[in-house]
Design a protein around this motif. Sequence first.
Motif, short mmCIF file in Angstrom:
data_model
loop_
_atom_site.label_atom_id
_atom_site.label_comp_id
_atom_site.label_asym_id
_atom_site.label_seq_id
_atom_site.Cartn_x
_atom_site.Cartn_y
_atom_site.Cartn_z
N MET A 76 0.84 -1.20 0.00
CA MET A 76 0.00 0.00 0.00
C MET A 76 0.87 1.25 0.00
O MET A 76 0.63 2.20 -0.76
CB MET A 76 -0.93 -0.01 1.22
N GLY A 77 1.90 1.25 0.82
CA GLY A 77 2.80 2.40 0.87
C GLY A 77 3.50 2.64 -0.45
O GLY A 77 3.65 3.79 -0.90
N LYS A 81 2.94 6.19 -2.97
CA LYS A 81 3.98 7.20 -3.22
C LYS A 81 4.42 7.30 -4.68
O LYS A 81 5.29 8.11 -5.00
CB LYS A 81 5.18 6.94 -2.32
N ILE A 82 3.82 6.51 -5.56
CA ILE A 82 4.14 6.62 -6.99
C ILE A 82 3.32 7.74 -7.61
O ILE A 82 2.09 7.68 -7.64
CB ILE A 82 3.89 5.28 -7.71
N ASP A 83 4.00 8.76 -8.11
CA ASP A 83 3.31 9.89 -8.75
C ASP A 83 3.02 9.64 -10.22
O ASP A 83 2.09 10.23 -10.78
CB ASP A 83 4.16 11.16 -8.63
N ARG A 84 3.78 8.78 -10.87
CA ARG A 84 3.69 8.58 -12.31
C ARG A 84 2.39 7.85 -12.67
O ARG A 84 2.15 6.74 -12.18
CB ARG A 84 4.89 7.78 -12.81
N PRO A 85 1.55 8.43 -13.52
CA PRO A 85 0.30 7.75 -13.92
C PRO A 85 0.60 6.45 -14.65
O PRO A 85 1.60 6.32 -15.35
CB PRO A 85 -0.38 8.77 -14.86
N LEU A 86 -0.29 5.48 -14.47
CA LEU A 86 -0.12 4.18 -15.10
C LEU A 86 -0.23 4.32 -16.62
O LEU A 86 -1.09 5.04 -17.13
CB LEU A 86 -1.19 3.21 -14.59
N GLY A 216 -10.36 0.60 -4.98
CA GLY A 216 -9.69 1.89 -5.09
C GLY A 216 -10.63 3.00 -5.53
O GLY A 216 -10.57 4.12 -5.01
N ARG A 217 -11.52 2.68 -6.49
CA ARG A 217 -12.47 3.69 -6.94
C ARG A 217 -13.47 4.05 -5.85
O ARG A 217 -13.80 5.23 -5.64
CB ARG A 217 -13.22 3.18 -8.18
N ILE A 218 -13.96 3.03 -5.14
CA ILE A 218 -14.92 3.29 -4.06
C ILE A 218 -14.28 4.12 -2.96
O ILE A 218 -14.84 5.13 -2.49
CB ILE A 218 -15.48 1.96 -3.50
N LEU A 219 -13.09 3.70 -2.53
CA LEU A 219 -12.40 4.43 -1.47
C LEU A 219 -12.00 5.82 -1.93
O LEU A 219 -12.04 6.78 -1.15
CB LEU A 219 -11.17 3.64 -1.01
N GLY A 220 -11.62 5.94 -3.21
CA GLY A 220 -11.29 7.25 -3.75
C GLY A 220 -12.48 8.19 -3.74
O GLY A 220 -12.35 9.39 -3.41
N TYR A 221 -13.65 7.66 -4.07
CA TYR A 221 -14.87 8.48 -4.04
C TYR A 221 -15.18 8.93 -2.62
O TYR A 221 -15.48 10.10 -2.36
CB TYR A 221 -16.03 7.68 -4.61
N LEU A 222 -15.11 7.97 -1.66
CA LEU A 222 -15.41 8.32 -0.27
C LEU A 222 -14.38 9.27 0.32
O LEU A 222 -14.69 10.06 1.20
CB LEU A 222 -15.47 7.04 0.58
N THR A 266 -5.10 -0.97 -5.70
CA THR A 266 -5.96 -0.06 -4.94
C THR A 266 -5.24 1.26 -4.66
O THR A 266 -5.82 2.35 -4.81
CB THR A 266 -6.39 -0.71 -3.60
N ALA A 267 -3.98 1.17 -4.24
CA ALA A 267 -3.22 2.38 -3.95
C ALA A 267 -3.04 3.23 -5.21
O ALA A 267 -3.20 4.46 -5.17
CB ALA A 267 -1.86 2.01 -3.36
N LEU A 268 -2.72 2.59 -6.34
CA LEU A 268 -2.56 3.33 -7.59
C LEU A 268 -3.88 3.98 -8.01
O LEU A 268 -3.90 5.13 -8.48
CB LEU A 268 -2.08 2.39 -8.70
N THR A 269 -4.98 3.25 -7.85
CA THR A 269 -6.29 3.78 -8.23
C THR A 269 -6.68 4.95 -7.34
O THR A 269 -7.23 5.95 -7.81
CB THR A 269 -7.35 2.67 -8.15
N LEU A 270 -6.41 4.81 -6.06
CA LEU A 270 -6.70 5.90 -5.12
C LEU A 270 -5.95 7.16 -5.51
O LEU A 270 -6.51 8.27 -5.48
CB LEU A 270 -6.32 5.46 -3.70
N ARG A 271 -4.68 7.02 -5.90
CA ARG A 271 -3.91 8.17 -6.35
C ARG A 271 -4.50 8.79 -7.60
O ARG A 271 -4.48 10.01 -7.79
CB ARG A 271 -2.46 7.77 -6.64
#
Length: 424
Positions: A76-77, A81-86, A216-222, A266-271
Amino acid sequence: MNSYVVTLFIFGIVVLLTAWLPMVLRRRPLSFPICCVAIGILLAWSPFTPLPRMNPLESRALAEHLSEFVVIVALMGAGLKIDRPLGWVRWAITWRLLGIAMPLSIFAISLLGWSLLGLGAASALLLGAALAPTDPVLAADVQVGPPQTGEEDDIRFALTSEAGLNDGLSFPFVMAAIAIASQSASDSGAGWIWHWLAVDVLWKLAAGIGMGWIVGRILGYLTFKVPKAGRIAKTGDGLAALAFTCLAYSATELVHGYGFVAVFVTALTLRSVERHSSFHGELHDFGEQLERLLMMLLLVCFGSVIAEGSLLSHVDWRIVAVAVLTLAVVRPMSGWISLIGAVQPRAEKAIVSIFGVRGLGSIYYLAYASGKASFDQIEVVWDTVFLIILISVAIHGIAVTPVMGWIDRERGVDSMRPMGRQSR
């Protein structure tokens, strides 16, 4: 003497060192994991130690779940911390390491296990699958910096993204080893291959990626999109990172997918939902502190197992040869081959190829597989993995500071990271 009080006192020292040592070691050719292992050895030799000096083969379930937890926290960490988009082009170096270097490493290490150690097919494949991934926990010194700090050169990005994905992508090979070991003498055919391809490769990888994206999308929305008064980001509480990790992992495991893959996705999607929120820094900082504490506790226990001696008592020249070849030849050559034709300078390719740290993920794979099937010469496999982790912690830990400092100076970059969010 009250053993509880002694344990509490030593735990306090360990937690204090977890906070203090990374700052002390920032410019020194000595890593935090080396100190953790050394502390474990010293505690095991002391007359007041609270550590159970046990062989992990005798406490397989404990070894499995402790290493599992620290790995998912690290994943998760790493993703946060990855800024570069997939993207296919932006992540080209990662795809090379995953698609070429990792399979080559699995094949080469399995061949060493079969030829030098005399392992059967299942045990040799398990050895290769357990040792091929770059560890997301112990490789933190060569990973990118915290979110939005700009510390994301190709070397650090490659090793962070590789560590984030290859732990999950090596799982199908672990499952193949389990399938081979589970075959009865009367059923020596290749019928298991179809089940392995359909379930362990296609379904579990797809479920890991899919569930990671959904969670990731659900948590990102919340966290970022609901009305401001109800946003998780409004709390400013990094503790949410632990909740995100557990939810992503457990939800995916419930549908029989690869939880390691899901946590990183999940972490990448949240970002990707909101890239510029300062809350990513809060999540990262808490996750890093928790990861560092868990890592120290596990490595202290690892050191106590080393000091106890029974696990490594059967190490001979063959195991030493496999360990040296794995770290000095297999990973560097596999990494270098995978990067042929890449745009990065030769020095950067060499660093990416060499710094494939082995660590706690390998312990998890062995403990997990040992609980699913009976492997021949499993003690030899454990001996080899423990020795490789010990050598990797020592050599990579000593080399990482001067090497990364040198390459940063060559590129005219300040290698020192901000004190507020420092690396191990």
